[in-house]
Scaffold this active site. Structure first.
Site, short mmCIF file in Angstrom:
data_model
loop_
_atom_site.label_atom_id
_atom_site.label_comp_id
_atom_site.label_asym_id
_atom_site.label_seq_id
_atom_site.Cartn_x
_atom_site.Cartn_y
_atom_site.Cartn_z
N GLU A 167 1.60 1.18 10.25
CA GLU A 167 0.15 1.09 10.52
C GLU A 167 -0.42 2.42 10.99
OE1 GLU A 167 -1.79 -1.26 9.62
OE2 GLU A 167 0.04 -2.17 8.83
N GLN A 211 0.83 -1.20 0.00
CA GLN A 211 0.00 0.00 0.00
C GLN A 211 0.87 1.26 0.00
OE1 GLN A 211 -3.64 0.19 2.52
NE2 GLN A 211 -2.67 1.95 3.51
N GLN A 214 14.16 2.40 41.02
CA GLN A 214 12.75 1.99 41.07
C GLN A 214 11.91 2.94 40.21
OE1 GLN A 214 11.94 2.17 45.27
NE2 GLN A 214 13.35 0.51 45.76
N SER A 252 -6.12 14.22 22.52
CA SER A 252 -6.23 12.79 22.20
C SER A 252 -5.42 11.95 23.18
CB SER A 252 -5.73 12.53 20.77
OG SER A 252 -6.52 13.25 19.86
N ARG A 253 -4.24 12.44 23.54
CA ARG A 253 -3.42 11.68 24.49
C ARG A 253 -4.15 11.52 25.82
NH1 ARG A 253 0.71 15.17 22.57
NH2 ARG A 253 1.80 14.08 20.88
#
Lengths: 605, 605
Positions: free
Chosen positions: A369, A86, A276, A468-469
């Site tokens: 993608e 594509q 940590q 959006s995040r």
């Protein structure tokens, strides 16, 4: 190994692997299928990766019954090896501008495939360069002088017997990459190649023998494959991050450096708070992403089932969710792997650690993608429609976006982190997300007053991506907390710390979003920070057990640092001794260049 | 190329390069020297990298006059090739725990070098595996039954004539890495190897023939080499980030994708705000880091001059500054390179882009020459002493830490970003830094009430590291603004946008630090954000010229995407066709495995 050697070895392995697929539960591709592949192939993909992940699903989704009979049979029996072509050299995410053309010639009932420019070259498809002899090719369909947009065609690329490229077809490998160099990503150019009318995959759109075009019933029905692939990606990415967190956690328990209390000997570096703070949030993310992967797999199954009855209700929502998750998960995964690697000091830089391979493989997911930022802006379109609906009082919000229409508390209900309920935590995150959605919306509306819709959109796109995040992160936290709430009591105890760490880390990484307009006070924010330090300390004794729960086999992990037995140092020395450079004591670089240079200098001293 | 081929080719090049060093201005190592090396060697280092960057400087800094005569002559004439062996398999940044021993035997007036365990193996030194025949080895000095701590010794590793390892010495390459695979980083084990007493580098510490130990006058005099290397690193890292920003900016001007205004054709992706937001801050960072590199080089020269007169006044300050800068610059550089790479979409993942090599090379800087987090905690020790001094009213703060003792404004003086003066901007950043320094200090004091000093330090180390980051960033902004203020008027106009973008980006990445306790209002923060969008728009027309000002030659940049002529697509196709896999149309992977698999399946259809 050189690339040639890797390609050869991978072909050997993939044939052996697919010889034996009947040994595994084929219905469980997300589970056993992916695990089997990871064990066999590692992180190098192989000649048939796209065959299984894109070629076959596209055939299943886009062919009519007769085509399905013919092509699926060939593909599943491995009589052909296919890929999905594509993306072009000059065109990625903007599908509508692909340049490859498929022009219908009703005289011969054929399409003519053509690449009019260099930028029209198909570029990137895995296995295209050398391995595949067939491909689904996406090209602009022209019939009766009109362009009907991009459509999928099945095309033979190489001769069945000789494997040589067919006439008019030019193709090859695109060269070495950051990772996955055992796969032959390829390029492909067509010079007026004729293919039959029935090469067009005709489940939705059709072209009749006379050239009449029949449009599909629903424009988004073709989304199925993309959603499928993104669902797999989320699982796959979370698995890579989990591998990195496993290596870093195990190694931090083996490595000793520095004394915390003088005279008591060097401590395991996992006892350092900074260590940590580097590693545990990555572990928490891996758990959060796995929880999302399970959810999205189930949603995909539901939607697929619904689609067979022509029900497209959930498709848009799934499409938005999978796009957003793909973007957040792949970015956080890449970042997280590098954090884990750097937390292992110098040894993380060695290939012996496994990290360079894991990173090289996983970070590709930020781009393929659907480029991450483009994905986030797609999610933003959905969010702006939702915001518009809320403002106009006409919102119909599905579950995942419901918070946009809610009125939350004016200030955070947090008192101390010990009494911070899941509900209050989620309310705080939803507040931040909602605030950003409407900030972007208001800026967009304001920009639209003096700019074209497109320029206005562009001028606020940084804010849109940020909205959006938040949207996706709220989903991830809610879903993780829900999953933990369903866990057995003894597990819940441990997993709650992990889920809280995940959520607190999101909050303290965006302090401003909560302090703004006095929604949280500095004291409340300090409580969240204390919550993090508390989680780190509580996770510490469970850390190795938590990563062990993923049950990585040494063979799958492929890391000297992450060995289950912890016997790291002798293994590193052994690994080093196997370096190709150690096959002889004196290299040609000395004999030919450095030796004569030194000898000459010595003679002049 | 395979690793063997790269090693061989690099040896050829480095001998040719050093044959001709008299052609360049050797006094300008930071300038011409590094440029010459970049042009010749690229980003792969070479057999003599450590010879020039560590071996010779250590000889210059640590030998007494007689030793200097002997060894510097041999090193500079290239009669020997040396490296610097300090780090061990099990011991990195914590020098005091190195395991290699050098035990003095007064009977023979020799030291006995020994590696008592596997973890004592020297590990990582560049060129140690195969190329070097000498090394400065750091070992624990024992004399008269007492350990005097780590000291440097010059040791012959391989025979002058045969180049075979000497008796009792086991060494080799440590295997492939994330980057720099043309260098033979090595391991080294000693089995009771005897070296003369005068192998100890005796400029500061000495051992007399009878074994009497003479301690150095000043414990930190040995810091010189480290500071030198870190100074070079800051320059080197900024150069890598600048290369990445150059590639991304140029490619964004060539690549077209999507339409902003329908029907007007696809736009250059550099016109997308999100693209500008990804790439321009990286360009701004590169400028900021270069400004710091120049400053620290000058400071290094001053200190070196002072040291020859026994003046150690500035040494501690330079040590702290170079440690902190090394940490911030290398991290932001690595992050920035990846941002630039991802901003180039799929093509950024190809080796053709140059990014994988740039990243693999640069990101090592986060770990070598002092692991970044350990460096930040060293800076924090200085900051906590400064805070203590301020609280006790006894602070004597040098220039760079003066803000810690200042009282700034209670609230930001920002009105609109158009009227935001340099002084007000710096005051705001200093406020955030000071606040974090004292937050860490107060938490530390509180923790010390119920914990040992070491456990207290560990329990607040995340906050300590954060204070160090602020400290260094304040320095970077102030230094950048100062440099811009000195620029000619027409340049100042353009560079001010770049410097402001750098500063605003720091502020909006830590919004919480400014909103806290009402220091800034949400409206003021929105002004800073507007400032960013304004900077992006103003930089846009100058962007290509700004990166062109770095004057990268295509040969130095080594990126198909970053070509100066912008002729990207045909060059990518040409590059791909040269892939080693394209030497034949049909690979053995088909002939041996995939072909028979398909043939077998076809026969059964």
């Amino acid at each position: 190994m050189s690339r040639e050697e890797r390609i050869l070895n991978n072909a050997r392995k993939v044939v052996a692997m697919t010889d034996n697929t009947d040994q595994i539960d084929g219905s469980d591709f997300f589970g056993e299928g992916m695990y089997y592949q990871a064990l066999t192939m590692g992180r190098d993909l192989h000649a048939m990766s796209l065959h299984y992940v894109m070629f076959i699903p596209t055939l299943q989704g886009q062919t009519d019954d007769e085509q399905l009979d013919e092509w699926l049979t060939k593909a599943i029996s491995r009589a052909v090896v296919g890929t999905y072509a594509q993306t072009e050299l000059g065109h990625g995410t903007n599908l509508s501008k692909l340049e490859t053309t498929a022009t219908y010639d009703s005289a011969t009932e054929e399409f003519v495939l053509n690449s009019p420019t260099i930028t029209a070259a198909k570029w990137w498809p895995g296995g295209l360069g050398k391995s595949s002899n067939y491909a689904v090719v996406v090209a602009q369909l022209y019939t009766k002088g009109e362009c009907k947009g991009p459509h999928p065609f099945i095309v033979q690329l190489r001769d069945d017997e000789t494997h040589m490229p067919l006439k008019g077809i030019r193709l090859g490998d695109i060269g070495p990459k950051l990772g996955i160099n055992g796969n032959d990503n390829g390029f492909l150019l067509f010079d007026k190649v004729r293919i039959p009318r029935r090469a067009l995959l005709m489940r939705y759109a059709k072209v009749k023998p006379d050239g009449t075009y029949v449009a599909p019933a629903h424009s988004k029905l073709g989304y199925g494959t993309m959603v499928f692939v993104r669902s797999i990606m989320i699982k796959d990415q979370s698995t890579q991050l989990a591998a990195a967190a496993t290596i870093a956690t195990r190694y931090a328990s083996v490595r000793r450096q520095g004394e915390i209390s003088p005279g008591k000997g060097e401590v395991q570096i996992i006892d350092y708070q900074t260590q940590q703070f580097r590693v545990f949030p990555q572990m928490a993310r891996a758990f959060a992403f796995m929880a999302a992967a399970t959810e999205i797999r189930d949603l995909y199954m539901t939607v697929t089932e619904q689609l067979t009855h022509g029900n497209t209700e959930l498709l848009a929502e799934l499409h938005v969710l999978s796009s957003g998750l793909k973007s957040i998960v792949s970015w956080d995964t890449a970042q997280g792997i590098e954090q884990c690697r750097l937390a292992c000091g110098g040894h993380g830089y060695s290939q012996a650690s496994g990290f360079p391979e894991i990173y090289g493989y996983a970070v590709g997911g930020c781009t393929y993608e659907g480029e991450n930022l483009v994905m986030l802006l797609q999610v933003a379109r959905f969010l702006m429609r939702a915001a518009e609906g809320v403002r106009k009082g006409s919102a119909k919000l599905a579950d995942i976006g419901a918070y946009i229409g809610k009125t939350g508390p004016k200030t955070s209900r947090l008192t101390t982190h010990y009494h911070y309920t899941d509900a209050d935590l989620v309310a705080d995150l939803e507040h931040a997300a909602r605030k950003q959605v409407f900030r972007a919306y208001d800026r967009l509306k304001k920009a639209q007053e003096h700019l074209s819709p497109e320029d206005a959109w562009n001028s606020v796109s940084v804010e849109l991506a940020k909205a959006s995040r938040w949207h996706v992160r709220v989903y991830l936290v809610k879903n993780f907390l829900n999953k933990v709430a369903l866990a057995p009591q003894d597990l819940k105890f441990v997993l709650t710390d992990v889920a809280r760490l995940y959520a607190y880390d999101i909050i303290t990484s965006s302090i401003g979003a909560f302090l703004e307009d006095g929604y949280m006070s500095s004291n409340q924010m300090n409580e969240v920070k204390e919550g993090i330090y508390e989680c780190l300390a509580k996770i510490r004794p469970n850390a190795v057990a938590l990563v062990d729960s993923w049950d990585y086999d040494d063979k799958e992990l492929k890391s000297v640092l992450g060995r289950r037995d912890g016997n790291v140092y002798p293994a590193l020395l052994e690994w080093a001794q196997n370096s190709q450079l150690n096959r002889s004591d004196v290299l040609p670089s000395h004999t030919k260049y450095l030796g004569p240079m030194m000898k000459d200098a010595r003679s002049k001293l």
